[in-house]
Scaffold this motif. Structure first.
Motif, PDB file in Angstrom:
ATOM      1  N   LEU A 135       0.862  -1.177   0.000  1.00 49.36           N
ATOM      2  CA  LEU A 135       0.000   0.000   0.000  1.00 49.36           C
ATOM      3  C   LEU A 135       0.901   1.231   0.000  1.00 49.36           C
ATOM      4  CD1 LEU A 135      -3.120   0.802   0.581  1.00 49.36           C
ATOM      5  CD2 LEU A 135      -2.299   1.182   2.885  1.00 49.36           C
ATOM      6  N   ASP A 136       0.873   1.999  -1.068  1.00 48.11           N
ATOM      7  CA  ASP A 136       1.690   3.208  -1.159  1.00 48.11           C
ATOM      8  C   ASP A 136       0.801   4.397  -0.810  1.00 48.11           C
ATOM      9  OD1 ASP A 136       3.132   5.408  -1.839  1.00 48.11           O
ATOM     10  OD2 ASP A 136       3.850   4.615  -3.766  1.00 48.11           O
ATOM     11  N   ILE A 137       0.952   4.868   0.445  1.00 44.32           N
ATOM     12  CA  ILE A 137       0.060   5.920   0.951  1.00 44.32           C
ATOM     13  C   ILE A 137       0.266   7.223   0.204  1.00 44.32           C
ATOM     14  CG2 ILE A 137      -0.508   7.276   2.997  1.00 44.32           C
ATOM     15  CD1 ILE A 137       0.507   4.741   4.589  1.00 44.32           C
ATOM     16  N   LYS A 138       1.554   7.496  -0.098  1.00 46.89           N
ATOM     17  CA  LYS A 138       1.886   8.778  -0.709  1.00 46.89           C
ATOM     18  C   LYS A 138       1.289   8.900  -2.113  1.00 46.89           C
ATOM     19  CE  LYS A 138       5.867  11.762  -1.384  1.00 46.89           C
ATOM     20  NZ  LYS A 138       7.314  11.691  -1.648  1.00 46.89           N
ATOM     21  N   ASN A 139       1.418   7.825  -2.877  1.00 47.22           N
ATOM     22  CA  ASN A 139       0.953   7.901  -4.269  1.00 47.22           C
ATOM     23  C   ASN A 139      -0.440   7.318  -4.491  1.00 47.22           C
ATOM     24  OD1 ASN A 139       3.373   9.094  -5.183  1.00 47.22           O
ATOM     25  ND2 ASN A 139       4.342   7.086  -4.983  1.00 47.22           N
ATOM     26  N   HIS A 140      -1.087   6.983  -3.375  1.00 43.51           N
ATOM     27  CA  HIS A 140      -2.442   6.424  -3.476  1.00 43.51           C
ATOM     28  C   HIS A 140      -2.486   5.214  -4.412  1.00 43.51           C
ATOM     29  CE1 HIS A 140      -5.460   9.373  -1.631  1.00 43.51           C
ATOM     30  NE2 HIS A 140      -4.278   9.587  -1.100  1.00 43.51           N
ATOM     31  N   GLN A 141      -1.558   4.283  -4.184  1.00 40.80           N
ATOM     32  CA  GLN A 141      -1.505   3.118  -5.064  1.00 40.80           C
ATOM     33  C   GLN A 141      -1.366   1.826  -4.271  1.00 40.80           C
ATOM     34  OE1 GLN A 141       1.563   3.381  -7.976  1.00 40.80           O
ATOM     35  NE2 GLN A 141       0.564   5.105  -9.039  1.00 40.80           N
ATOM     36  N   VAL A 142      -1.897   0.775  -4.848  1.00 43.07           N
ATOM     37  CA  VAL A 142      -1.713  -0.557  -4.272  1.00 43.07           C
ATOM     38  C   VAL A 142      -1.099  -1.427  -5.360  1.00 43.07           C
ATOM     39  CG1 VAL A 142      -2.885  -2.583  -3.344  1.00 43.07           C
ATOM     40  CG2 VAL A 142      -3.672  -0.309  -2.690  1.00 43.07           C
ATOM     41  N   SER A 143      -0.069  -2.201  -4.972  1.00 42.23           N
ATOM     42  CA  SER A 143       0.519  -3.062  -6.001  1.00 42.23           C
ATOM     43  C   SER A 143       0.708  -4.473  -5.474  1.00 42.23           C
ATOM     44  CB  SER A 143       1.845  -2.471  -6.481  1.00 42.23           C
ATOM     45  OG  SER A 143       2.690  -2.233  -5.383  1.00 42.23           O
ATOM     46  N   ARG A 201     -12.700  -5.894  -2.942  1.00 40.67           N
ATOM     47  CA  ARG A 201     -12.341  -7.283  -2.687  1.00 40.67           C
ATOM     48  C   ARG A 201     -12.168  -8.065  -3.994  1.00 40.67           C
ATOM     49  NH1 ARG A 201     -14.106  -9.526   2.725  1.00 40.67           N
ATOM     50  NH2 ARG A 201     -13.820 -11.458   1.584  1.00 40.67           N
ATOM     51  N   LYS A 202     -13.088  -7.757  -4.924  1.00 37.46           N
ATOM     52  CA  LYS A 202     -13.037  -8.432  -6.215  1.00 37.46           C
ATOM     53  C   LYS A 202     -11.698  -8.156  -6.907  1.00 37.46           C
ATOM     54  CE  LYS A 202     -16.291  -8.325  -9.904  1.00 37.46           C
ATOM     55  NZ  LYS A 202     -17.594  -7.724 -10.224  1.00 37.46           N
ATOM     56  N   LYS A 203     -11.289  -6.879  -6.876  1.00 41.35           N
ATOM     57  CA  LYS A 203     -10.036  -6.484  -7.537  1.00 41.35           C
ATOM     58  C   LYS A 203      -8.832  -7.127  -6.860  1.00 41.35           C
ATOM     59  CE  LYS A 203     -11.708  -2.186  -9.509  1.00 41.35           C
ATOM     60  NZ  LYS A 203     -11.683  -0.719  -9.446  1.00 41.35           N
ATOM     61  N   LEU A 204      -8.850  -7.205  -5.519  1.00 44.97           N
ATOM     62  CA  LEU A 204      -7.717  -7.803  -4.803  1.00 44.97           C
ATOM     63  C   LEU A 204      -7.678  -9.315  -5.027  1.00 44.97           C
ATOM     64  CD1 LEU A 204      -7.850  -5.858  -1.392  1.00 44.97           C
ATOM     65  CD2 LEU A 204      -6.349  -5.416  -3.340  1.00 44.97           C
ATOM     66  N   THR A 205      -8.861  -9.935  -5.048  1.00 47.87           N
ATOM     67  CA  THR A 205      -8.932 -11.390  -5.223  1.00 47.87           C
ATOM     68  C   THR A 205      -8.362 -11.825  -6.573  1.00 47.87           C
ATOM     69  OG1 THR A 205     -10.968 -11.234  -3.984  1.00 47.87           O
ATOM     70  CG2 THR A 205     -10.473 -13.375  -4.897  1.00 47.87           C
ATOM     71  N   ALA A 206      -8.396 -10.939  -7.539  1.00 46.94           N
ATOM     72  CA  ALA A 206      -7.858 -11.267  -8.857  1.00 46.94           C
ATOM     73  C   ALA A 206      -6.362 -11.567  -8.781  1.00 46.94           C
ATOM     74  CB  ALA A 206      -8.113 -10.109  -9.812  1.00 46.94           C
ATOM     75  N   TYR A 207      -5.689 -11.090  -7.696  1.00 48.46           N
ATOM     76  CA  TYR A 207      -4.245 -11.297  -7.570  1.00 48.46           C
ATOM     77  C   TYR A 207      -3.902 -12.391  -6.557  1.00 48.46           C
ATOM     78  CZ  TYR A 207      -3.843  -6.991 -10.195  1.00 48.46           C
ATOM     79  OH  TYR A 207      -3.931  -6.053 -11.164  1.00 48.46           O
ATOM     80  N   ALA A 208      -4.694 -12.470  -5.468  1.00 43.48           N
ATOM     81  CA  ALA A 208      -4.363 -13.462  -4.432  1.00 43.48           C
ATOM     82  C   ALA A 208      -5.589 -13.714  -3.563  1.00 43.48           C
ATOM     83  CB  ALA A 208      -3.225 -12.916  -3.566  1.00 43.48           C
ATOM     84  N   THR A 209      -5.522 -14.783  -2.803  1.00 39.60           N
ATOM     85  CA  THR A 209      -6.625 -15.014  -1.865  1.00 39.60           C
ATOM     86  C   THR A 209      -6.488 -14.017  -0.718  1.00 39.60           C
ATOM     87  OG1 THR A 209      -5.244 -16.707  -0.893  1.00 39.60           O
ATOM     88  CG2 THR A 209      -7.042 -17.458  -2.318  1.00 39.60           C
ATOM     89  N   ILE A 210      -7.604 -13.520  -0.279  1.00 43.35           N
ATOM     90  CA  ILE A 210      -7.522 -12.484   0.750  1.00 43.35           C
ATOM     91  C   ILE A 210      -8.374 -12.843   1.959  1.00 43.35           C
ATOM     92  CG2 ILE A 210      -6.907 -10.527  -0.750  1.00 43.35           C
ATOM     93  CD1 ILE A 210      -9.984  -9.880  -0.728  1.00 43.35           C
ATOM     94  N   ASN A 211      -8.107 -14.009   2.522  1.00 42.41           N
ATOM     95  CA  ASN A 211      -8.903 -14.386   3.698  1.00 42.41           C
ATOM     96  C   ASN A 211      -8.583 -13.520   4.927  1.00 42.41           C
ATOM     97  OD1 ASN A 211      -6.414 -15.501   3.989  1.00 42.41           O
ATOM     98  ND2 ASN A 211      -7.128 -17.629   3.737  1.00 42.41           N
TER      99      ASN A 211
END
Lengths: 225, 436
Positions: A135-143, A201-211
């Motif tokens: 989570l990149d707080i400064k640039n408002h990005q998640v990778s 959640r849908k967008k995050l799940t596309a990359y990994a399981t997020i239990n």
């Protein structure tokens, strides 16, 4: 970090201290304007949480006195029941760093304090590892593993707020207020936020399981790590 | 009708009445006086005639039947007749009769008198025409009428001018001290310049009244500020306390649920207090109108904020605003107004329904319509829709019955007219009319 809570309502002051103490802050209290003046004169603080209506005077006066003192970098968050736009402007123009109308949520207060810390100290590292996501707080990005997760502003805000308050259940109302402000104070409808969380959640799940991203039934959400 | 015109009208009517009465009086008196004069002249003539009478003259008059020679215009005539003994003598008699003198018929004032000369009885008839008198009367009545009309016009003009001058301070008081006052706090206490005592009293009374209102107004403002502080502080305390309790790791699932439910209730309380404060502040004119608001733009802003809710309900929204309308007001308040109305259109809709937002231009006035295909309301519900705490759709748990009360206050603040038309099961249409 040390915090001065200037609040005449003892119960409120003590509850805030309880919460912030568990977060690792050192707390001092001032219940009156006079004692607050004394403490400000003697010590400097990372944060001053300032109530406006105080026995013996107005919080604005304290703020003016503080701003006249040279070399002070205390961050001031005004806490007041007076939620008027005029008061907000007056407070921010007088040099306050932020403004919270009562009743506020402690998690919201914490989020604002973190934002001020990042701004004040111009933190180089603004990245938080959330399991395999960054989570990149400064640039408002998640990778995820160097790939950017395409989130909308609101989705990022929600993720950021939940991460900031990790391991803590955040209610829908609380989350709505943080992300949308009080535009929905009238006719507030807390299901509002569900659609956004669902998309996130849908967008995050596309990359990994997020239990680790829990939906707490009928209450809200929690991110554990 | 304005006081100024009423006064002028009253003055004119009374003057017309007085002058008419005087005119009639003058005409009647002139008639009487003239007749009187003629009669006296006739008597004098008769006396002169009788004293200077000789037998030759009598013969002259008798043979000539009617003597009119001495007057070219035939305004007078003399007739002398001998009367028989059997006839009843007339001592002296005035009459007004028509006579035909040398082919001219005219009305005459006639003096008939009998006298005895040389043992014989004669009847002398002296006549003087009334036509000159009639002419005089006509002239006088024309003149009176002329004066009357002139007097009326002149009076009307002077009265209007004078009352306008006289009442100017009065209208100034009405206009500046009553009509244009929105905020009693900023009332102009400068006395209006006038020498009329009554207006001074009025001005002073209004100032005293305004002062009282301003004091009450300030008290209420202070009260609102106090209430907000007094109520919001304990809510704050409860809020923070409950949140702290939530951090307790030994808390059971049930405990956690109850705490969240309590927080939700607290939030509702906060929303109610904030809504009441908002209504009260709007109704007390504590907001200013600094913005030029575009209706279209505000609708789009609200739409953006509510878009995901529409998706959630699978609603279709149609915004059809070919014409925009701008007006001066408070942007954030108007935003709240539309937010409430559009939010209602979504909230009380049916799944996969429609929300139609369009404009209408009727009689030069701009009208915004928010129509939904929702559950609708009964006629009596529509009537009570704007009443505070009137819960129209009680099954919606997050409704606190203040949304439409807020809408009404904001609409009144901006001089907007709001109409709701609805039928149970057939949706609701909200009409917002903007003043031209």
């Amino acid at each position: 970090m040390n915090i001065l809570i200037v609040e005449d309502e003892k119960n409120l002051g003590l509850e805030m201290a309880d919460f912030l103490g568990k977060e690792g802050y050192t707390i001092e209290h001032a219940w009156k304007k006079a004692s607050a003046e004394e403490k400000i004169f003697v010590n400097s603080y990372d944060f001053i949480l300032l109530d406006l209506g105080l026995p013996g005077g107005d919080g604005f006066e304290l703020l003016h006195q503080l701003k006249k003192m040279p070399g002070r970098e205390d961050a001031v968050i005004i806490l007041t029941a007076r939620g008027e736009v005029d008061d907000r402007i007056k407070g921010l123009e007088a040099g306050a760093d932020d403004y919270l109308a009562k009743p506020f949520s402690l998690t919201e207060l914490l989020a604002r304090m973190h934002a001020i810390i990042r701004r004040k100290h111009k933190l180089e590292r603004n990245e938080v590892n959330v399991h395999d996501f960054i989570l990149d707080i400064k640039n408002h990005q998640v990778s995820f593993e160097g790939k950017r997760v395409n989130l909308t502003n609101k989705e990022f805000e929600i993720f950021n707020y939940l991460v900031l308050n990790k391991n803590r259940v955040i209610s829908r109302v609380n989350l709505t207020e943080h992300v949308w402000g009080d535009i929905l104070e009238v006719n507030s409808d807390s299901n509002f936020v569900d659609v956004h969380v669902k998309n996130l959640r849908k967008k995050l799940t596309a990359y990994a399981t997020i239990n680790w991203f829990e939906t707490v039934r009928s209450i809200g959400y929690r991110i554990n790590f | 009708m304005k006081l100024q015109f009423k006064l002028a009208l009253y003055n004119t009517l009374t003057k017309v009445a007085i002058i008419t009465m005087l005119g009639i009086l003058i005409l009647v008196s002139i008639n009487r006086i003239s007749v009187n004069h003629i009669q006296r002249r006739l008597l004098q003539k008769k006396a002169r005639l009788v004293t200077n009478l000789s037998s030759i003259e009598i013969n002259d008059l008798l043979t000539q039947k009617i003597y009119t020679d001495y007057n070219l215009l035939r305004e007078e005539y003399i007739i002398l007749k001998e009367i028989k003994k059997s006839e009843k003598p007339i001592k002296q008699k005035f009459s007004r009769e028509l006579r035909s003198i040398e082919g001219n018929q005219d009305e005459f004032q006639i003096l008939m008198s009998d006298f005895t000369y040389g043992g014989k009885n004669y009847r002398l008839e002296l006549g003087e025409t009334m036509s000159t008198l009639a002419q005089l009367e006509r002239t006088i009545s024309m003149f009176t009428f002329g004066i009357l009309v002139a007097a009326v016009i002149l009076t009307l003009i002077t009265d209007l001018a004078f009352t306008q001058f006289l009442l100017a301070p009065f209208y100034q008081i009405i206009d500046q001290k009553l009509n244009k006052v929105n905020d009693p706090i900023n009332f102009n206490y400068q006395p209006v310049k006038t020498t009329t005592e009554d207006f001074r009293i009025l001005d002073r009374s209004i100032s005293v009244l305004m002062n009282k209102i301003a004091t009450l107004f300030l008290t209420e403002k202070e009260f609102i500020a106090n209430v907000s502080h007094e109520l919001l502080t304990p809510i704050s305390v409860l809020n923070t306390r409950l949140e702290n309790l939530l951090n307790d790791e030994q808390l059971t699932q049930e405990g956690e649920n109850k705490l969240f439910a309590s927080l939700k209730t607290l939030n509702r309380l906060k929303a109610i207090i904030n809504s009441l404060l908002l209504i009260s502040k709007v109704e007390n004119n504590q907001y200013s109108k600094p913005d030029l608001i575009s209706v279209k733009h505000t609708v789009e802003e609200v739409y953006e904020e509510l878009e995901h809710r529409l998706l959630m309900m699978k609603l279709k929204i149609n915004i059809d605003l070919p014409e925009d309308h701008s007006f001066r007001g408070n942007k954030s308040l108007f935003h709240t107004l539309l937010m409430n109305l559009i939010n209602n259109a979504i909230k009380y809709n049916i799944p996969s329904g429609n929300v139609n937002i369009y404009s209408e231009e009727t009689a030069g006035a701009y009208m915004l319509v928010i129509a939904d295909t929702g559950i609708g309301m009964d006629a009596e519900l529509v009537q009570d829709a704007f009443i505070r705490f009137e819960k129209l759709q009680s099954e919606k748990e997050d409704s606190h019955g203040l949304g439409l009360a807020i809408v009404r206050s904001i609409a009144a603040f901006h001089d907007l007219q709001i109409d709701i038309r609805s039928k149970k099961g057939q949706g609701t249409q909200v009409y917002i009319s903007f003043p031209a």
